[in-house]
Design an enzyme around this catalytic site. Structure first.
Site, PDB file in Angstrom:
ATOM      1  N   GLY A 288       0.829  -1.193   0.000  1.00 16.94           N
ATOM      2  CA  GLY A 288       0.000   0.000   0.000  1.00 16.94           C
ATOM      3  C   GLY A 288       0.863   1.243   0.000  1.00 16.94           C
TER       4      GLY A 288
ATOM      5  N   GLU B 159      -0.420   1.372  -6.355  1.00 17.96           N
ATOM      6  CA  GLU B 159       0.553   0.941  -5.347  1.00 17.96           C
ATOM      7  C   GLU B 159       0.807  -0.563  -5.407  1.00 17.96           C
ATOM      8  OE1 GLU B 159       2.556   2.456  -3.258  1.00 17.96           O
ATOM      9  OE2 GLU B 159       1.855   4.517  -3.451  1.00 17.96           O
TER      10      GLU B 159
ATOM     11  N   GLU C 253       4.451  -2.103  -6.182  1.00 18.34           N
ATOM     12  CA  GLU C 253       5.137  -2.862  -5.135  1.00 18.34           C
ATOM     13  C   GLU C 253       5.196  -4.357  -5.389  1.00 18.34           C
ATOM     14  OE1 GLU C 253       3.624  -1.917  -1.260  1.00 18.34           O
ATOM     15  OE2 GLU C 253       4.253   0.174  -1.404  1.00 18.34           O
TER      16      GLU C 253
ATOM     17  N   GLU D 196      10.962  -7.836  -0.681  1.00 19.32           N
ATOM     18  CA  GLU D 196      10.424  -9.157  -1.001  1.00 19.32           C
ATOM     19  C   GLU D 196       8.915  -9.055  -1.091  1.00 19.32           C
ATOM     20  OE1 GLU D 196      11.839 -12.721   1.210  1.00 19.32           O
ATOM     21  OE2 GLU D 196      13.005 -11.250   2.361  1.00 19.32           O
TER      22      GLU D 196
END
Length: 127
Positions: A27, A43, A47, A92
């Site tokens: 987020g 997001e 990510e 990760e």
């Protein structure tokens, strides 16, 4: 937040402060002119490399920030495309089952307040 068909929860290990090295759900910040849905989709793609559809609001929580407070809105998401790979703010990315989540919590590797919040919202990993 995103669960896979096995009930595992999509999580990232943060690559930067705040919470560098800790696990959390993906987020980030809503940019000027963005709706929550657009920001969540952006997001997650940045990510995790995943394209998602946005579902219901799961919950809202307020957390301290260097210059005040962050109000965080968490939404249910469903993966529609992509393969989970760590992106710009993630060291990760992983699909986390309940046993792994419990280990991360017990070893203090979750961001502050994450486990009790997810418990309250009934969205812990189901597998």
């Amino acid at each position: 937040m995103t669960h896979d068909t096995y009930g595992r929860l999509l999580m990232i290990r943060r690559a930067h402060a705040p919470g560098e090295g800790l696990w959390s759900i993906p987020g980030g910040r809503v940019e000027a002119g963005e709706s929550d849905a657009v920001a969540v989709a952006r997001e997650l793609l940045e990510e995790t490399g995943l394209t998602v559809s946005i579902g219901r609001l799961v919950g809202t929580v307020t957390r301290p920030a260097p210059s005040g407070l962050y109000e965080i809105h968490d939404y249910e998401c469903h993966v529609v495309a992509g393969v989970a790979v760590p992106g710009d703010d993630a060291a990760e990315v992983a699909w986390i089952d309940l046993a792994t989540f419990t280990t991360l919590e017990r070893t203090n590797l979750l961001t502050e307040g994450l486990a009790p919040t997810l418990r309250d919202w009934d969205v812990l990993p189901r597998a």
